[in-house]
Write a protein that holds these residues in place. Structure first.
Motif, PDB file in Angstrom:
ATOM      1  N   GLY A  98      87.816  -9.783  46.542  1.00 33.46           N
ATOM      2  CA  GLY A  98      88.591 -10.807  45.843  1.00 33.46           C
ATOM      3  C   GLY A  98      88.624 -12.121  46.597  1.00 33.46           C
ATOM      4  N   HIS A  99      88.715 -12.050  47.914  1.00 34.65           N
ATOM      5  CA  HIS A  99      88.720 -13.267  48.735  1.00 34.65           C
ATOM      6  C   HIS A  99      87.404 -14.025  48.590  1.00 34.65           C
ATOM      7  N   HIS A 100      86.308 -13.296  48.666  1.00 36.08           N
ATOM      8  CA  HIS A 100      85.001 -13.942  48.560  1.00 36.08           C
ATOM      9  C   HIS A 100      84.785 -14.532  47.170  1.00 36.08           C
ATOM     10  N   LEU A 101      85.246 -13.824  46.149  1.00 39.40           N
ATOM     11  CA  LEU A 101      85.128 -14.378  44.798  1.00 39.40           C
ATOM     12  C   LEU A 101      85.967 -15.646  44.660  1.00 39.40           C
ATOM     13  N   GLY A 102      87.174 -15.623  45.209  1.00 37.01           N
ATOM     14  CA  GLY A 102      88.016 -16.813  45.153  1.00 37.01           C
ATOM     15  C   GLY A 102      87.362 -18.010  45.813  1.00 37.01           C
ATOM     16  N   LEU A 103      86.729 -17.790  46.963  1.00 34.28           N
ATOM     17  CA  LEU A 103      86.018 -18.883  47.637  1.00 34.28           C
ATOM     18  C   LEU A 103      84.868 -19.403  46.783  1.00 34.28           C
ATOM     19  N   ALA A 104      84.148 -18.461  46.152  1.00 36.85           N
ATOM     20  CA  ALA A 104      83.008 -18.872  45.331  1.00 36.85           C
ATOM     21  C   ALA A 104      83.457 -19.668  44.113  1.00 36.85           C
ATOM     22  N   LEU A 105      84.557 -19.271  43.495  1.00 35.49           N
ATOM     23  CA  LEU A 105      85.045 -19.983  42.317  1.00 35.49           C
ATOM     24  C   LEU A 105      85.628 -21.343  42.676  1.00 35.49           C
ATOM     25  N   ALA A 106      86.234 -21.412  43.865  1.00 38.84           N
ATOM     26  CA  ALA A 106      86.864 -22.671  44.272  1.00 38.84           C
ATOM     27  C   ALA A 106      85.859 -23.681  44.800  1.00 38.84           C
ATOM     28  N   ALA A 107      84.733 -23.215  45.294  1.00 40.32           N
ATOM     29  CA  ALA A 107      83.775 -24.109  45.951  1.00 40.32           C
ATOM     30  C   ALA A 107      83.322 -25.269  45.079  1.00 40.32           C
ATOM     31  N   PRO A 108      82.980 -25.053  43.796  1.00 43.55           N
ATOM     32  CA  PRO A 108      82.524 -26.199  42.990  1.00 43.55           C
ATOM     33  C   PRO A 108      83.592 -27.256  42.763  1.00 43.55           C
ATOM     34  N   HIS A 109      84.859 -26.884  42.958  1.00 45.02           N
ATOM     35  CA  HIS A 109      85.951 -27.809  42.675  1.00 45.02           C
ATOM     36  C   HIS A 109      86.565 -28.398  43.944  1.00 45.02           C
ATOM     37  N   ALA A 110      86.002 -28.054  45.090  1.00 48.84           N
ATOM     38  CA  ALA A 110      86.569 -28.537  46.350  1.00 48.84           C
ATOM     39  C   ALA A 110      86.403 -30.051  46.453  1.00 48.84           C
ATOM     40  N   GLN A 111      87.433 -30.711  46.907  1.00 51.44           N
ATOM     41  CA  GLN A 111      87.404 -32.161  47.073  1.00 51.44           C
ATOM     42  C   GLN A 111      87.091 -32.502  48.532  1.00 51.44           C
ATOM     43  N   PRO A 112      86.190 -33.440  48.771  1.00 57.81           N
ATOM     44  CA  PRO A 112      85.905 -33.821  50.160  1.00 57.81           C
ATOM     45  C   PRO A 112      87.131 -34.430  50.825  1.00 57.81           C
ATOM     46  N   THR A 113      87.280 -34.171  52.097  1.00 56.90           N
ATOM     47  CA  THR A 113      88.397 -34.712  52.861  1.00 56.90           C
ATOM     48  C   THR A 113      88.054 -36.097  53.393  1.00 56.90           C
ATOM     49  N   ALA A 114      88.904 -37.067  53.124  1.00 56.92           N
ATOM     50  CA  ALA A 114      88.656 -38.434  53.580  1.00 56.92           C
ATOM     51  C   ALA A 114      88.813 -38.515  55.082  1.00 56.92           C
ATOM     52  N   PRO A 115      88.097 -39.425  55.740  1.00 53.97           N
ATOM     53  CA  PRO A 115      88.232 -39.576  57.192  1.00 53.97           C
ATOM     54  C   PRO A 115      89.692 -39.814  57.581  1.00 53.97           C
ATOM     55  N   GLY A 116      90.153 -39.050  58.554  1.00 52.24           N
ATOM     56  CA  GLY A 116      91.510 -39.220  59.023  1.00 52.24           C
ATOM     57  C   GLY A 116      92.498 -38.321  58.332  1.00 52.24           C
TER      58      GLY A 116
END
Length: 201
Positions: A178-196
């Motif tokens: 379940g953890h690995h599936l959650g990571l896979a589903l969330a990956a396309p929607h991850a937002q890049p972190t701005a510097p700082g």
């Protein structure tokens, strides 16, 4: 005679009308049963020569019993006294699948008693029971399967399955799937972190 349960029927019932790819994946899984017994003893187990008195778990190769856990040694459970989990071998579980739970519990506890040195008796039993898990052990683990299958299943339609059927029989396997599936589903929607920026607290 073995009585394998072909498929993961509980998941199959959810997906077969919506996604044939996932339905076929469910049908391909061979599930084995497991009888799980439990016993609350009035006093601790007797000491066994050559074995530490506070042993926590044991695996057995022969007989009905395959695994014993002493639950009072798990974190925060010391006050509950000597409480045992008794897991049967899959072959034995398949052969005794329709037995009465109390009969199974007695057989598993008897199997434990037979592992003790001659003349050594188990403590008095306070409570004893067993639960039958019909779909407990996937016959073939996919823990080392390459992506995209890995230890979960996901389709282009957005439907997905995870659980022990795709990885292995332990509760940790179900969680990791379940953890690995959650990571896979969330990956396309991850937002890049701005510097700082930082999300560490």
């Amino acid at each position: 005679m073995r009585s394998y349960q072909r498929s993961s029927p509980q998941a199959l019932a959810l997906v077969e009308d919506h996604d044939e790819t996932l339905a076929a994946a469910c049908r391909s899984v061979v599930q084995r049963s497991c009888w799980a017994g439990w016993a609350c003893l009035e006093t601790p187990l007797p000491a066994v020569p050559g074995v530490e008195h506070d042993w926590q778990a044991a695996q057995l190769a022969q007989g009905p019993l395959r695994f014993v856990a002493r639950n009072q040694y798990k974190p925060g459970r010391a006050p509950q006294g000597e409480t045992l989990t008794l897991l049967a071998h899959p072959d034995w579980s398949d052969q005794h699948l329709e037995d009465e739970p109390q009969i199974v519990a007695c057989r598993l506890l008897e199997a434990l008693a037979q592992t003790l040195p001659p003349g050594t008796a188990l403590p008095r039993v306070g409570r004893l029971g067993a639960h039958r898990w019909r779909f407990a052990h996937p016959e073939h683990s996919t823990i080392n399967a390459p992506a995209p299958d890995g230890d979960y299943r996901v389709t282009a339609a957005g439907l997905a399955l995870c659980g022990d059927a795709w990885r292995g029989p332990r509760i940790e396997d179900a969680w990791l799937s379940g953890h690995h599936l959650g990571l896979a589903l969330a990956a396309p929607h991850a937002q890049p972190t701005a510097p700082g920026d930082s999300h560490d607290l």
